[in-house]
Design a protein around this motif. Structure first.
Motif, PDB file in Angstrom:
ATOM      1  N   ASP A   7      -3.163   0.599  -3.882  1.00 54.63           N
ATOM      2  CA  ASP A   7      -2.789  -0.771  -3.370  1.00 54.63           C
ATOM      3  C   ASP A   7      -2.468  -1.724  -4.587  1.00 54.63           C
ATOM      4  N   TRP A  60      -1.065  -5.546  -5.856  1.00 55.97           N
ATOM      5  CA  TRP A  60      -0.746  -6.965  -5.462  1.00 55.97           C
ATOM      6  C   TRP A  60      -0.096  -7.634  -6.572  1.00 55.97           C
ATOM      7  N   GLN A  92       0.847  -1.142   0.034  1.00 54.31           N
ATOM      8  CA  GLN A  92       0.009   0.058   0.037  1.00 54.31           C
ATOM      9  C   GLN A  92       0.876   1.120   0.017  1.00 54.31           C
ATOM     10  N   SER A 135      -5.642  -1.045  -7.146  1.00 54.23           N
ATOM     11  CA  SER A 135      -6.968  -0.367  -6.799  1.00 54.23           C
ATOM     12  C   SER A 135      -6.167   1.178  -6.145  1.00 54.23           C
TER      13      SER A 135
END
Lengths: 627, 627
Positions: free
Chosen positions: A584, A586, A519, A599
């Motif tokens: 964010d 991943w 993050q 996101s």
């Protein structure tokens, strides 16, 4: 491709606000004084009378011009004319009748411009913030649908406090980023001092830049020249966007030695004297803002031309050679007879093999090389090189590094498996397989790599992705040479991979250790902006302080092997001044593939969430890299 | 349809946080004490040990439970069990290993719940604002894709300052309003006093409401009862949403006379004693939040059952009768022999004809009626009524009111052409054609109508529209009986049509005078909310102070002919506390059709634009009403 410099040359036009009786004379004079085109009103101001038309007037049923109502009456020169739309139209009048008559008159004017085949039409400057532009935006958006040839430019006068950008941003948001609507950016007498505010415009769909006569100053010979900040910015615009330039002539003589040709001559002089293109520029020309799907080197074999291209990089192999050189110096004493084993995994057509051999020679260390390659076509080239050049110094192995079981272990493991985002071509997974070739105290080159991200604005890239009209393309990252973009902040690291990875056992049964989640927050965005996606870069430590990087702040000069990566957003996000942007990110894996999800949350300065994007590419539904 | 009351009854469950060795006993006891289901942990807390699992542990490759790790071990009772997911999972841990183990354990737990066929699973309460929930949202969103039968509930503890809602809002925004993810709303000891804050939750996808024992108070007999505010709110939730209710039993005896059955008994008592349904409720049951395309009465003919339904409205025709009555009294003196001519345009099967006849009789005025109708099927019914009842008092005309050329003019023109948004069934265009039947000083009933709008939140309606997966449905207004919705502000007028329209000539050649544009601002939105679309209503002056209205503040009591209209937004907009919402609404026409366009701008309290929607339905591309 033709001369890469040529694409930077800009056409120059002359703007008039006069309603000429004989526009042909004006156009001829403008061209005689060296201009490429003109910008002129299409319709005479006397046509303003129609604003008062009542409901029962027949004009409302079928608006028609008298010949005298028109400035541009014939299609001669039409491809050299940018029409300026009537500035007396009141599209957002609160009086319904005035508003509707304005709509009809605008539609009529656009239809006439299209009938003549004008090159472009331009709105009056977007008004200040107090006036609504909703209906103007609706009517323009509606009408561009039927404009086939003629371009639509929205004229915006740049200002120091970003109000003009906000107004334009409102306009294009209402028009849903319609790719047929462009900006004609007018430079003000005083440019904003904030570079970011200037750069914001680079990310907008600018087709034209207006440079009025009164922003020129006189040089010591009395000729008009631009102040230094304007020069710098205009050159940047020319380099990045190649806009049409529009100049005006002064009403009174403000530059003593100026002739009608002086303003365009000065602009052409600037245009000829743009900074020379460097290797990267030259290599990249033609690729600007062009979306490429990232490579899938594990699933597909690279073809010869790609090897050819990548091997031409003057910097990358220099850095690899340096890294191997220092590793050999550190690992083996001078005059030692020890023969270091170096394995090049993913040897391709052999450039890293040559690097290693050069490094060994320079370091005066003995080496034996293994060159491992899974691509049968590249392997033929390796065989040729062995037969003709390398002979016994190199052992060739035709195998996938994740499967090969070597008889001996190596001192140094060299690979070039990095993508634009570092790990996106699955270097971590490949080197997990290869690290069992490495001695306990062996060295991996690269030793580590880190992915970087930053929020990005780019109307151009957004529209390129939007043109596909599906979610899949909005959930796919692209390799892109950035050109008409603006970074909203300095990029930050998201995660790092290190090799060898001592925490995993040999041939791990799952890939969970290569999952990542990060993050990243960007505080205090300095001004109102729009965000279209995320820019990604990588930085890699090859060995100790020998690095390669495509991160803008540390970019290895002249290295062109990697363009940045672009992660789009499905819906552009408005970012108010002072906001915090949270990304964010991943990296997720299963037994067969690796993918990213991302996101974005924009939190306004007072702590209220203002917008939250959905998680893009959930479960890898749109994009993944096969193992 | 069966008894409309029955749909309001709620199932009640009992929640435990204990890890029972024998869950069957607990379930049997819960059912014996009158509960319909239970909510229990699925996995024992001792399984927390897996959070420490290292990369080289085989659990990571294939997580498996020991029998002792499970609380719910068998599929008996599975449809009476809501599983509470382990509260020790750390999906957003900054430690990568803990996070990945949490993901694996959650996935394992969900797979087990689905394998058993549990009715639903529920997350632990969403944590406070400081902790990130991004990864939790990603993992849940990923896993619900494979949950066929078992519902996913996200547990949220309501609070007084809206933090819980913000957290939930963040969760579902990341999960892109995934319709498979629902809310289990836990009521707090102290409810917010602000009604809007309570109502915000009505617009959310609530499946369950948790009412813990400790929010009950003792009545004077020592039985647990809810405080008044909780009673009121819970009844509202039961009426609007029909959630599953979950109660807990207190750890210590806090209500002297309470038995294990007391809490559910009290809830059932509330459930039985919801306010009685009124006529509108009864009529609307089964239509709640159901999207209907608006009628196209000009292009299509209504069928008999629709006439049947609309004629049953007890209020509408009463108001029309009153309007005609007063118009006759005002227009003709008592004892006059003057025969007023009344034309009913769009007479359908004749209800307005009967209204007029009753009004004339009551007013003691002489009248002759014309009944005009274009629908050949309805016209047969009119012929029957004339032959059997009306005889010479009524002249029938089979014609479209926009085309008919009458031989005589009328004193009063009566029509019922209104749609939910007033003008959306093209009453203005029809009456433009009919007003030439009217004498210079004649009266139109209705005299005017005004459309109203307000920003609306409704997760349910948004998902109903989103299910179509195309832009067209997001750019179409729907007629809907609102149920799980929350208005963000009191509605405001957008525009008005008046009849007769004196500004136009007979048979106008264009329809531009029926275009409208309105910009409506809603200041100082009192709290953070989400906006899914726009609610539309109308209010109409039939004659002087005789009105009909479906505007919530002035709704004609008992009138059920019109449900509100809903204009969706393609992307829900976040609205921060203190924001200003601006709605731009257009009514646009061309020679063949009429359509609406709309856009929304949310400006934060500090004046920065936070979000701007595109203009919806540009050029009527998705929705229009044919002329």
């Amino acid at each position: 491709m033709s001369d890469p410099e040529s694409f930077r040359s800009c056409a120059i036009g002359l703007l008039t606000t006069e309603y000429f009786d004989n526009i042909d004379t004006f156009i001829e004079e403008a061209i005689d004084s060296g201009h490429d085109f003109v910008s002129t009103p299409i319709v005479h101001s006397r046509y303003k009378r129609v604003l008062k038309t009542k409901d029962n007037d027949s004009w409302k049923n079928s608006p028609v011009y008298d010949r005298d109502d028109l400035v541009v009456r014939k299609p001669n020169w039409s491809d050299a004319v940018v029409g300026t739309l009537s500035n007396w139209l009141e599209l957002d009048s609160t009086d319904q009748n005035t508003r509707i008559n304005s709509e009809l008159a605008l539609k009529q004017e656009l239809a006439w411009a299209c009938h003549l085949g004008l090159f472009a039409v331009m709105t009056p400057p977007l008004s200040d913030t107090t006036t609504s532009i909703s209906n103007l935006a609706r009517v323009i958006n509606h009408n561009v649908g039927s404009m086939a040839v003629t371009q639509m430019w929205v004229r915006v006068l740049m200002d120091k406090n970003n109000q003009a950008w906000k107004k334009w941003n409102q306009f294009r948001s209402l028009a849903e980023h319609n790719p047929r609507i462009h900006v004609a950016l007018e430079l003000p007498k005083e440019l904003p001092e904030d570079d970011l505010l200037l750069d914001t415009w680079i990310a907008e769909p600018i087709k034209s830049v207006i440079v009025p006569a009164d922003i020129f100053i006189s040089n010591n010979k009395g000729y008009p020249v631009l102040p230094k900040p304007h020069q710098t910015y205009l050159k940047k615009l020319m380099h990045r966007i190649q806009p049409q330039i529009i100049v005006t002539l002064p009403d009174v003589n403000i530059h003593p030695s100026a002739a009608p040709s002086s303003y365009q001559e000065y602009i052409r002089y600037l245009n000829r004297n743009l900074p020379e293109m460097n290797d990267v520029d030259r290599f990249a020309s033609g690729y600007h803002d062009y979306l490429q799907a990232p490579l899938q080197p594990l699933m597909d074999n690279l073809d010869n031309s790609m090897y050819e291209t990548f091997e031409r990089d003057p910097i990358k192999y220099q850095q690899y050679e340096k890294a191997v050189y220092h590793a050999l110096l550190d690992r083996v004493e001078h005059d030692s007879d020890y023969v270091s084993t170096i394995m090049v995994v993913g040897a391709g057509r052999g450039p890293l093999v040559n690097c290693c051999l050069r490094a060994a020679e320079k370091a005066e260390r003995k080496v034996h090389l293994y060159a491992l390659e899974k691509n049968p076509n590249a392997f033929v080239t390796l065989q040729n090189a062995k037969a003709e050049i390398w002979h016994d110094k190199v052992t060739l192995v035709f195998a996938d590094m994740r499967k090969w079981k070597p008889e001996t272990k190596c001192d140094i493991l060299v690979s070039e498996l990095l993508g634009s985002f570092g790990d996106n071509e699955l270097s971590p997974e490949c080197l997990d397989g290869a690290q069992k070739f490495l001695k306990e105290d062996g060295i991996s080159i690269p030793a580590s790599y880190t992915a970087y991200v930053t929020p990005l604005a780019s109307s151009k890239l957004y529209n390129e992705v939007a043109a596909y009209k599906d979610v899949t393309h909005f959930e796919t990252p692209y390799v892109v040479m950035f050109q008409q973009v603006c970074e909203l902040a300095v990029s930050k690291p998201v995660w790092t991979f290190e090799h060898p990875n001592k925490t995993i056992e040999q041939d791990p049964e799952n890939n969970l250790h290569n999952n990542r989640y990060s993050q990243t927050k960007f505080d205090m965005i300095p001004q109102d902006m729009i965000m279209h996606g995320i820019a990604g870069y990588f930085e890699s430590v090859l060995y100790k302080d020998v690095m390669i990087s495509i991160h803008p702040d540390t970019h290895s000069p002249g290295m062109f092997s990697w363009f940045p990566i672009f992660f789009p957003l499905r819906t552009p996000l408005q970012v108010a001044q002072g906001s915090t942007i949270t990304l964010d990110f991943w990296r997720t894996t299963d037994a067969k593939k690796v993918w990213y999800e991302w996101s974005v949350t924009v939190e306004s300065s007072n702590g209220n969430d203002s917008s939250i994007s959905p998680i893009h590419n959930p479960s890898g539904r749109s994009y993944w890299v096969g193992l």
